[in-house]
Design a protein around this motif. Structure first.
Motif, PDB file in Angstrom:
ATOM      1  N   TYR A  39       7.659  -2.124   1.779  1.00 13.49           N
ATOM      2  CA  TYR A  39       6.139  -2.301   1.437  1.00 13.49           C
ATOM      3  C   TYR A  39       5.860  -0.842   2.602  1.00 13.49           C
ATOM      4  CZ  TYR A  39       6.335  -6.588  -0.871  1.00 13.49           C
ATOM      5  OH  TYR A  39       6.582  -7.202  -1.521  1.00 13.49           O
ATOM      6  N   GLU A  90      -4.156  -0.024   0.735  1.00 10.72           N
ATOM      7  CA  GLU A  90      -3.471   0.231  -0.434  1.00 10.72           C
ATOM      8  C   GLU A  90      -1.703  -0.209  -0.135  1.00 10.72           C
ATOM      9  OE1 GLU A  90      -1.593   4.568  -1.613  1.00 10.72           O
ATOM     10  OE2 GLU A  90      -3.255   4.900  -1.539  1.00 10.72           O
ATOM     11  N   GLU A 112       1.785  -0.742  -1.280  1.00  7.88           N
ATOM     12  CA  GLU A 112       2.901  -1.000  -2.706  1.00  7.88           C
ATOM     13  C   GLU A 112       4.564  -1.310  -1.415  1.00  7.88           C
ATOM     14  OE1 GLU A 112       1.969   2.948  -3.887  1.00  7.88           O
ATOM     15  OE2 GLU A 112       0.097   2.066  -4.955  1.00  7.88           O
TER      16      GLU A 112
END
Length: 101
Positions: free
Chosen positions: A83, A96, A98
Motif C-alpha cells: 500500500y 490517500e 491505496e
C-alpha cells in the motif's frame, strides 16, 4: 523609567509567546510513519514500511496540503500486499491509502 522597562519586558515576552503559539507545527516523517503503522497494525501484520523524508505539496478537492508520501507492506497468508499513502504533514491524517500491485 521603571514602568517603561517593565512594559518593554512584558511586550517582548508576549511577542515571543504569541510567535510560538502562531507558528505552525508539523510532525516528523518518523512520527507520521509510526501513526500509519499503528493504524494498520489494528487489522493486520505490517512486515515493511517506508516514508520519503522530503515533504511535497498536493492539491485535493481544491485544498492544498503539505504531505509525506510513504508505504507499508501487509503480510497475509496469500503473500505480501503493498500500500502507498499520502499523510498530512501537520497532523498525520491520511489523504490517500491505496493498494499497489
Amino acid at each position: 523609567m521603571k514602568h517603561f522597562s517593565l512594559g518593554l519586558s512584558v511586550g517582548i515576552l508576549l511577542g515571543y509567546i504569541t510567535a510560538k503559539a502562531c507558528k505552525k507545527t508539523s510532525l516528523s516523517p518518523e512520527q507520521i510513519l509510526k501513526k500509519v503503522k499503528a493504524r494498520a497494525k489494528k487489522d493486520c501484520i505490517v512486515s515493511d514500511s517506508w516514508i520519503q523524508m522530503e515533504p511535497e505539496t498536493v492539491e485535493r478537492s481544491g485544498l492544498t496540503y503539505d504531505v509525506y508520501r510513504g508505504g507499508i507492506t501487509k503480510a497475509t497468508v496469500d503473500g505480501p500486499i503493498h500500500y502507498e499513502f499520502l499523510a498530512d504533514r501537520e497532523n498525520g491524517a491520511l489523504l490517500e491509502f491505496e493498494q499497489v500491485s
